[in-house]
Design an enzyme around this catalytic site. Structure first.
Site, PDB file in Angstrom:
ATOM      1  N   LYS A 159       0.837  -1.223   0.000  1.00  0.00           N
ATOM      2  CA  LYS A 159       0.000   0.000   0.000  1.00  0.00           C
ATOM      3  C   LYS A 159       0.866   1.266   0.000  1.00  0.00           C
ATOM      4  O   LYS A 159       0.674   2.215   0.794  1.00  0.00           O
ATOM      5  CB  LYS A 159      -0.986   0.001   1.179  1.00  0.00           C
ATOM      6  CG  LYS A 159      -2.230   0.846   0.895  1.00  0.00           C
ATOM      7  CD  LYS A 159      -3.398   0.478   1.776  1.00  0.00           C
ATOM      8  CE  LYS A 159      -4.526   1.489   1.735  1.00  0.00           C
ATOM      9  NZ  LYS A 159      -5.067   1.785   0.407  1.00  0.00           N
TER      10      LYS A 159
HETATM   11  N1  PMP Z   1      -6.996  -2.324  -3.473  1.00  0.00           N
HETATM   12  C1  PMP Z   1      -6.468  -1.092  -3.450  1.00  0.00           C
HETATM   13  C2  PMP Z   1      -5.475  -0.714  -4.480  1.00  0.00           C
HETATM   14  C3  PMP Z   1      -6.873  -0.172  -2.462  1.00  0.00           C
HETATM   15  O1  PMP Z   1      -6.353   1.056  -2.436  1.00  0.00           O
HETATM   16  C4  PMP Z   1      -7.844  -0.558  -1.521  1.00  0.00           C
HETATM   17  C5  PMP Z   1      -8.313   0.416  -0.494  1.00  0.00           C
HETATM   18  N2  PMP Z   1      -7.568   0.362   0.678  1.00  0.00           N
HETATM   19  C6  PMP Z   1      -8.349  -1.869  -1.586  1.00  0.00           C
HETATM   20  C7  PMP Z   1      -7.906  -2.723  -2.583  1.00  0.00           C
HETATM   21  C8  PMP Z   1      -9.325  -2.369  -0.575  1.00  0.00           C
HETATM   22  O2  PMP Z   1      -8.683  -2.632   0.650  1.00  0.00           O
HETATM   23  P1  PMP Z   1      -9.466  -2.498   2.026  1.00  0.00           P
HETATM   24  O3  PMP Z   1     -10.642  -3.367   1.923  1.00  0.00           O
HETATM   25  O4  PMP Z   1      -8.497  -2.948   3.051  1.00  0.00           O
HETATM   26  O5  PMP Z   1      -9.833  -1.070   2.160  1.00  0.00           O
END
Ligand code: PMP
Length: 307
Positions: A159
């Site tokens: 991330k």
């Molecule tokens: N993929 C990406 C690229 C993201 O930025 C996010 C948002 N955080 C997600 C998937 C979904 O992750 P989460 O369910 O942990 O928010």
């Protein structure tokens, strides 16, 4: 000035108004994208007079893993992290849906793109947030002409802030071509994820999502949806998905903290199913929205009440 800019934020070990939580233009993370972030939702439940944070510890653990990949150190234990967030939200007297952005960044003013021997810092801020994607009307999507960054380029698992250039290219391409959202393929041509959300499809009653080696972020909502499906005895599988499996799916939807559960009406102008929200998606979306507002006792352990 937006009212929330007066609300408490956290930076360099201090709680201070968001409008004063600033960095120098030389900051390494600003120059090179050397940061990792989280995104956590808080849902306000007026009847209970409480604000519920969704899966706080899971978000903490993922940020810590991102820090590990990017050679940063999470300066707070989980309990300290939680205390800071609760203090910020209580002092800010937040009584609406909120989005928290913890942000671990290379704070050094050093020149040169590297990870080692660069000091870092944790910052956290909160903003009001309602729907990020419309969850009532279906998302019109396109397969992006941009390929998802892979683990040996910029690991999506981390991330990393810099990786969101990839997302931004795809999102703008989609919006400027009249779509609502982009779907990435990975370097091998398999379906990966949306620009900021994971993707699911339903085929013959089975819930299918790309596996964790498909250059995805390991979404916390994704994991929650898989768990909800298993608890509802819906068969689930994590595997490689081909592009045209999307076209021929019975249902498809995105999951994410921002996106929540947002159903997909079309991919590359092919209507998915009958063009309505599908029955499996509907079950999971309803359940998700009840859980995050504290209306499902059996999933209450996923929530951290602020008040
Ligand atoms: N993929 C990406 C690229 C993201 O930025 C996010 C948002 N955080 C997600 C998937 C979904 O992750 P989460 O369910 O942990 O928010």
């Amino acid at each position: 000035m937006s009212e929330y800019l007066e609300k408490p934020a956290y930076i360099k070990g201090q709680v201070l108004p968001l409008k004063d939580a600033n960095v120098n233009i030389q900051t390494h993370a600003l120059q090179y994208g050397t940061a990792a972030f989280g995104g956590i939702r808080g849902y306000y439940q007026a009847e209970a007079g409480n604000l519920y944070l969704f899966r706080l510890e899971d978000h903490y653990n993922r940020l810590k893993a991102s820090a590990h990949i990017l050679q940063m150190k999470m300066p707070l234990t989980f309990s300290e992290f939680q205390d800071v967030i609760l203090k910020m939200l209580r002092e800010g007297n937040w009584k609406q849906d909120v989005y928290l952005r913890p942000f671990l960044y290379k704070a050094d003013l050093a020149l040169s793109p590297r990870l080692h021997n660069v000091s870092d810092d944790l910052a956290i801020y909160a903003i009001p947030l309602n729907d990020y994607l419309d969850t009532k009307t279906g998302q019109k999507t396109m397969v992006s002409s941009y390929v998802r960054i892979s683990d040996n380029q910029i690991p999506t698992r981390s991330k990393a802030s810099g990786g969101y250039i990839n997302s931004a290219l795809a999102k703008s391409e989609a919006l400027e071509n009249g779509y609502d959202e982009a779907i990435f393929l990975d370097i091998h041509g398999f379906v990966s994820e949306g620009s900021a959300e994971n993707i699911f499809l339903v085929k013959n009653g089975e819930l299918i999502t790309p596996d964790t080696t498909s250059s995805i972020l390991e979404g916390i909502t994704r994991r929650s949806i898989l768990q909800l499906a298993r608890d509802a005895r819906i068969p689930t599988v994590e595997r490689k998905i081909s592009r045209t499996e999307l076209y021929t799916a019975d249902e498809a939807f995105f999951s994410g903290t921002g996106a929540q559960v947002a159903w997909i009406v079309s991919v590359d102008r092919r209507t998915i199913g009958n063009g309505q929200i599908g029955p499996v998606t509907k079950i999971l979306q309803d359940k998700y929205f009840r859980i995050v507002r504290g209306l499902e006792q059996s999933y209450f352990e996923w929530l951290t009440p602020v008040y």
